[in-house]
Design an enzyme around this catalytic site. Structure first.
Site, short mmCIF file in Angstrom:
data_model
loop_
_atom_site.label_atom_id
_atom_site.label_comp_id
_atom_site.label_asym_id
_atom_site.label_seq_id
_atom_site.Cartn_x
_atom_site.Cartn_y
_atom_site.Cartn_z
N ASN A 7 0.85 -1.20 0.00
CA ASN A 7 0.00 0.00 0.00
C ASN A 7 0.89 1.25 0.00
O ASN A 7 1.69 1.44 0.92
CB ASN A 7 -0.90 -0.06 1.25
N HIS A 10 1.06 6.05 1.95
CA HIS A 10 1.90 6.89 2.81
C HIS A 10 2.97 7.64 2.04
O HIS A 10 3.49 8.65 2.52
CB HIS A 10 2.52 6.07 3.94
N HIS A 50 -5.45 3.79 -1.82
CA HIS A 50 -6.78 4.16 -1.33
C HIS A 50 -7.10 5.57 -1.83
O HIS A 50 -6.45 6.53 -1.42
CB HIS A 50 -6.76 4.12 0.20
N ARG A 52 -9.30 8.36 -1.35
CA ARG A 52 -10.29 8.82 -0.35
C ARG A 52 -11.16 9.93 -0.93
O ARG A 52 -10.74 10.66 -1.81
CB ARG A 52 -9.57 9.34 0.89
N ARG A 56 -7.09 13.08 0.36
CA ARG A 56 -6.08 13.63 1.27
C ARG A 56 -4.67 13.11 1.01
O ARG A 56 -3.70 13.71 1.43
CB ARG A 56 -6.47 13.38 2.72
N GLU A 77 -8.42 0.59 -3.14
CA GLU A 77 -9.24 0.64 -1.92
C GLU A 77 -10.14 1.85 -2.04
O GLU A 77 -9.67 2.95 -2.38
CB GLU A 77 -8.37 0.83 -0.69
N THR A 108 -8.09 3.66 8.02
CA THR A 108 -9.34 2.92 8.09
C THR A 108 -9.44 2.26 9.46
O THR A 108 -8.61 1.43 9.80
CB THR A 108 -9.38 1.85 6.98
N GLU A 158 -11.31 -9.13 2.90
CA GLU A 158 -10.01 -8.83 3.49
C GLU A 158 -10.27 -8.71 4.98
O GLU A 158 -11.00 -7.81 5.42
CB GLU A 158 -9.42 -7.53 2.92
N HIS A 197 -3.81 -4.71 7.64
CA HIS A 197 -3.91 -3.54 8.52
C HIS A 197 -3.04 -3.74 9.77
O HIS A 197 -3.21 -4.68 10.51
CB HIS A 197 -5.34 -3.23 8.96
N1 PXP Z 1 -5.92 -3.02 3.98
C1 PXP Z 1 -6.87 -2.04 4.06
C2 PXP Z 1 -8.24 -2.38 3.59
C3 PXP Z 1 -6.55 -0.75 4.52
O1 PXP Z 1 -7.51 0.20 4.57
C4 PXP Z 1 -5.22 -0.47 4.89
C5 PXP Z 1 -4.86 0.91 5.32
O2 PXP Z 1 -4.96 1.79 4.26
C6 PXP Z 1 -4.28 -1.50 4.79
C7 PXP Z 1 -4.66 -2.77 4.36
C8 PXP Z 1 -2.84 -1.29 5.15
O3 PXP Z 1 -2.74 -1.01 6.51
P1 PXP Z 1 -1.32 -0.54 7.09
O4 PXP Z 1 -0.98 0.75 6.45
O5 PXP Z 1 -1.59 -0.43 8.55
O6 PXP Z 1 -0.33 -1.62 6.76
#
Ligand code: PXP
Length: 245
Positions: A7, A10, A50, A52, A56, A77, A108, A158, A197
């Site tokens: 992901n 960040h 993601h 949003r 953001r 996402e 999330t 998921e 997550h």
């Molecule tokens: N899966 C989903 C559905 C999420 O919303 C997120 C956070 O954006 C993640 C995985 C990844 O989570 P993390 O950034 O805590 O590894």
């Protein structure tokens, strides 16, 4: 062996920290698309982003470029705001993971309420699937949510690993047991299983024991480690943990 979706939100968050008010600046950095390509080179099986409602971190332009340049697969996402659903139908990522969206949350926070929001979710799932997109629903490991996900016609759930990741000691073992049971229930209901997550190098190995686990989606810990060890190493290290598990 489960695959790794990285992901890259960040990376965009860091860009926005400096360029929020000048998104078209030619100096805007770091570039989430460049990060995605490095993550793929280092062993990621897919890229997750993601979009949003308030844009953001990831912007529409990032999604268009990711669609063009990602060569593994793109997992979008998203919540179910009509403009975002329309964008998904237009660009057709391989996967969509539907998540709950609350403007004030930092990330999330909880799983989707598939049971309570059944009527709102059903047409979205149906339209995405009709467009050939695999649909995953981000849910807590709770029977009612998993059963509703199956009734909605999603291909995957998921499982939200946040409660497990935030717990310690006996509580962590209890949260892991809920995830294992959730995965079993999902498979029994005809669903396929992803998870994610809050996962890190340390807390990922026990999660690899989830029955039928196909993919982990990991962002924060990989991008955080990347600041110190480099993105390629951070992705490779997570791939190694998954391989060893
Ligand atoms: N899966 C989903 C559905 C999420 O919303 C997120 C956070 O954006 C993640 C995985 C990844 O989570 P993390 O950034 O805590 O590894």
């Amino acid at each position: 062996m489960p695959s790794l979706g990285v992901n890259i939100d960040h990376v965009a968050t860091l860009r926005q920290a400096r360029y929020r008010d000048t998104p078209d600046s030619p100096h805007a950095e770091p570039d989430p698309v460049a990060a995605a390509l490095i993550a793929e080179r280092a062993g990621a099986s897919g890229i997750t982003a993601h979009l949003r409602e308030d844009r953001r971190h990831i912007h529409d332009r990032d999604i268009f470029q990711l669609r063009e340049r990602v060569s593994t697969k793109l997992n979008l996402e998203m919540g179910i705001a009509p403009d975002i659903v329309a964008l998904a139908l237009r660009i057709r990522p391989e996967d969509v993971c539907i998540v709950p969206e609350n403007r004030r949350e930092v990330t999330t926070e909880g799983g989707l309420d598939c049971a309570g929001q059944f009527d709102a979710l059903a047409p979205v799932v149906a339209s995405l699937r009709a467009a050939g997109i695999r649909v995953s629903l981000f849910v807590d490991p709770v029977d009612a949510q998993i059963d509703a996900s199956a009734r909605l016609g999603a291909e995957f759930v998921e499982l939200h690993t946040g409660a497990y990741a935030n717990a310690s000691g006996a509580q962590r073992a209890a949260e892991l047991a809920k995830l294992v049971e959730g995965a079993r229930r999902a498979i029994g209901a005809g669903l396929r299983v992803n998870a994610g997550h809050g996962l890190t190098l340390d807390n990922t190995p026990p999660v690899l024991a989830l029955p039928g686990l196909e993919e982990l989606n990991i962002g924060h810990s990989i991008i955080s480690r990347a600041v110190v060890v480099g993105l390629e190493t951070a992705v490779r290290d997570m791939c190694d943990v998954i391989r060893r598990g």
